[in-house]
Design a protein around this motif. Structure first.
Motif, PDB file in Angstrom:
ATOM      1  N   GLU A  68       0.731  -1.011   0.070  1.00  0.00           N
ATOM      2  CA  GLU A  68       0.002   0.179   0.008  1.00  0.00           C
ATOM      3  C   GLU A  68       0.793   1.348   0.094  1.00  0.00           C
ATOM      4  OE1 GLU A  68      -2.621  -0.250   3.284  1.00  0.00           O
ATOM      5  OE2 GLU A  68      -3.664  -1.883   2.519  1.00  0.00           O
ATOM      6  N   HIS A  69       1.975   1.173   0.799  1.00  0.00           N
ATOM      7  CA  HIS A  69       2.908   2.303   0.889  1.00  0.00           C
ATOM      8  C   HIS A  69       3.523   2.585  -0.491  1.00  0.00           C
ATOM      9  CE1 HIS A  69       5.406   5.318   2.350  1.00  0.00           C
ATOM     10  NE2 HIS A  69       6.683   4.705   2.003  1.00  0.00           N
ATOM     11  N   GLN A  70       4.207   1.576  -1.257  1.00  0.00           N
ATOM     12  CA  GLN A  70       4.694   1.813  -2.545  1.00  0.00           C
ATOM     13  C   GLN A  70       3.835   1.965  -3.325  1.00  0.00           C
ATOM     14  OE1 GLN A  70       7.866  -1.196  -3.409  1.00  0.00           O
ATOM     15  NE2 GLN A  70       7.694  -1.957  -1.260  1.00  0.00           N
ATOM     16  N   MET A  71       2.618   1.693  -3.392  1.00  0.00           N
ATOM     17  CA  MET A  71       1.461   1.874  -4.454  1.00  0.00           C
ATOM     18  C   MET A  71       1.209   3.309  -4.380  1.00  0.00           C
ATOM     19  SD  MET A  71      -2.237   0.017  -4.867  1.00  0.00           S
ATOM     20  CE  MET A  71      -1.610  -1.640  -5.281  1.00  0.00           C
ATOM     21  N   ALA A  72       1.175   3.890  -3.248  1.00  0.00           N
ATOM     22  CA  ALA A  72       0.720   5.417  -2.963  1.00  0.00           C
ATOM     23  C   ALA A  72       1.930   5.989  -3.639  1.00  0.00           C
ATOM     24  CB  ALA A  72       0.507   5.688  -1.531  1.00  0.00           C
ATOM     25  N   GLN A  73       3.295   5.542  -3.548  1.00  0.00           N
ATOM     26  CA  GLN A  73       4.250   6.571  -3.962  1.00  0.00           C
ATOM     27  C   GLN A  73       4.295   6.404  -5.395  1.00  0.00           C
ATOM     28  OE1 GLN A  73       7.747   4.526  -1.788  1.00  0.00           O
ATOM     29  NE2 GLN A  73       7.907   6.411  -0.648  1.00  0.00           N
ATOM     30  N   LYS A  74       3.956   5.340  -6.101  1.00  0.00           N
ATOM     31  CA  LYS A  74       3.940   5.086  -7.513  1.00  0.00           C
ATOM     32  C   LYS A  74       2.836   5.656  -8.350  1.00  0.00           C
ATOM     33  CE  LYS A  74       4.709   1.452 -10.925  1.00  0.00           C
ATOM     34  NZ  LYS A  74       5.783   2.163 -11.564  1.00  0.00           N
ATOM     35  N   PHE A  75       1.752   5.771  -7.772  1.00  0.00           N
ATOM     36  CA  PHE A  75       0.406   5.960  -8.314  1.00  0.00           C
ATOM     37  C   PHE A  75      -0.162   7.144  -7.829  1.00  0.00           C
ATOM     38  CE2 PHE A  75       0.574   1.300  -8.954  1.00  0.00           C
ATOM     39  CZ  PHE A  75       0.768   1.206 -10.208  1.00  0.00           C
ATOM     40  N   GLY A  76       0.519   7.733  -6.636  1.00  0.00           N
ATOM     41  CA  GLY A  76      -0.254   9.114  -6.330  1.00  0.00           C
ATOM     42  C   GLY A  76      -1.271   8.742  -5.189  1.00  0.00           C
ATOM     43  N   GLU A  77      -2.399   9.652  -5.395  1.00  0.00           N
ATOM     44  CA  GLU A  77      -3.480   9.594  -4.514  1.00  0.00           C
ATOM     45  C   GLU A  77      -4.323   8.341  -4.931  1.00  0.00           C
ATOM     46  OE1 GLU A  77      -7.357  12.369  -2.730  1.00  0.00           O
ATOM     47  OE2 GLU A  77      -5.802  13.217  -4.109  1.00  0.00           O
ATOM     48  N   ILE A  78      -4.036   7.344  -3.686  1.00  0.00           N
ATOM     49  CA  ILE A  78      -4.728   6.031  -4.206  1.00  0.00           C
ATOM     50  C   ILE A  78      -5.394   5.320  -2.734  1.00  0.00           C
ATOM     51  CG2 ILE A  78      -2.783   4.593  -4.057  1.00  0.00           C
ATOM     52  CD1 ILE A  78      -3.638   2.986  -6.595  1.00  0.00           C
ATOM     53  N   SER A  79      -6.444   4.614  -2.796  1.00  0.00           N
ATOM     54  CA  SER A  79      -6.900   3.756  -1.895  1.00  0.00           C
ATOM     55  C   SER A  79      -6.798   2.588  -2.129  1.00  0.00           C
ATOM     56  CB  SER A  79      -8.026   4.130  -1.178  1.00  0.00           C
ATOM     57  OG  SER A  79      -9.395   4.134  -2.284  1.00  0.00           O
ATOM     58  N   ALA A  80      -6.376   1.537  -1.295  1.00  0.00           N
ATOM     59  CA  ALA A  80      -6.393   0.166  -1.587  1.00  0.00           C
ATOM     60  C   ALA A  80      -6.938  -0.702  -0.695  1.00  0.00           C
ATOM     61  CB  ALA A  80      -4.804  -0.328  -1.772  1.00  0.00           C
ATOM     62  N   SER A  81      -7.860  -1.783  -1.201  1.00  0.00           N
ATOM     63  CA  SER A  81      -8.515  -2.612  -0.174  1.00  0.00           C
ATOM     64  C   SER A  81      -8.078  -3.976  -0.653  1.00  0.00           C
ATOM     65  CB  SER A  81      -9.967  -2.501  -0.609  1.00  0.00           C
ATOM     66  OG  SER A  81     -10.739  -3.466   0.435  1.00  0.00           O
TER      67      SER A  81
END
Length: 299
Positions: free
Chosen positions: A270-283
């Motif tokens: 989730e942390h790396q996803m936010a860094q790569k894709f910007g504003e994002i919420s993951a479930s």
């Protein structure tokens, strides 16, 4: 300057610039008697209404999730973009109506082209500057509403330039009926832009999947974690909520891993996803890999 402040400033700039352009076009349109300039004033009025809607949607979308809106307020931006698209379409249809009426019903076709060219030139320059600022902030913040507003202003640039070129042609040829004809051509361009904006925002409102390129990028990202305790993933879904991307996925872990280790890996993803894709919420849903013994018991 933080993202929210930038978005508010950009939306405010759009409102101020559109107010100036509307007044200028209306005054000159009436003074010159040009249907194409008056049509441009109507187009700018739709720009102004869109800018106001954008301003309030940007403020509303920034509000945190609450009991009534547990997924946040991001769709206010999508709704804003959809309304803006509708306003553009309405403006285009009205311009066509007025232009056709002038062609067939008639009236005084003679116009003051010099003054008209001056105001169209000012409109082009102002809207190029403002739309560039809006596009830059929209890209940085991934704001659907600001992007729609910037697109709206870009159609104004195209239409104003078309009217400018038409007025120049009228000045050179003396063929005044070109004025309503040019207005119709410009209206068709405006209609196309409005339709595209409405379609995109409607897809977001209906929770359509992200574009294939975005989905492929997310899959490649998840693939990079395979082997680090993750065996595979399934049920990947992604949609847009205003400026935010919402991703849902089920991760399959090795069956002998602890919940603690799986949870740490998910946090890292989730942390790396936010860094790569910007504003994002993951479930993320966790499941153990399906072993042969489990499959036999299930059968």
């Amino acid at each position: 300057m933080d993202i929210m402040t930038s978005k508010k400033s950009a939306a405010t700039l759009s409102i101020i610039s559109n107010s100036f352009i509307i007044i200028l076009k209306l005054i000159v349109g009436v003074m010159t008697g040009s249907i194409s300039i008056i049509s441009e004033a109507i187009h700018s009025l739709s720009d102004f209404l869109a800018s106001v809607i954008t301003f309030f949607s940007v403020i509303k979308s920034a509000e945190p999730a609450d009991s009534k809106h547990p997924f946040g307020h991001g769709k206010y931006e999508d709704m804003s973009g959809f309304i803006e698209g509708g306003l553009i379409i309405f403006a285009a249809l009205y311009i066509i109506y007025e232009a056709v009426k002038k062609i067939f019903i008639g009236g005084n076709l003679e116009i003051d082209t010099t003054l008209g060219m001056l105001v169209m030139g000012i409109s082009v320059v102002v809207n190029i500057i403002v739309s560039s600022i809006l596009f830059r902030v929209a890209k940085k913040s991934e704001s659907v509403a600001l992007f729609a507003d910037a697109e709206h202003l870009r159609t104004d640039v195209i239409s104003a330039f078309g009217v400018f070129a038409g007025l120049l042609l009228i000045k050179l040829t003396g063929i005044y009926i070109l004025d309503p004809v040019i207005a119709i051509i410009v209206a068709v361009i405006i209609f196309k832009a409005g339709f595209d904006i409405s379609k995109t925002t409607m897809d977001n409102l209906l929770d359509c999947s992200l574009p294939k390129s975005d989905m492929d990028e997310i899959r490649n990202f998840l693939d990079s974690f395979k082997g680090n305790g993750i065996v595979d993933y399934k049920n990947l879904k992604a949609r847009r909520l205003g400026s935010q991307k919402n991703v849902e996925v089920t991760l399959l872990f090795k069956k002998d891993m602890t919940i603690y280790d799986c949870h740490n890996i998910c946090d890292s993803i989730e942390h790396q996803m936010a860094q790569k894709f910007g504003e994002i919420s993951a479930s993320i849903h966790l499941e153990p890999e399906k072993c042969e013994e489990c499959a036999k018991k299930a059968s």
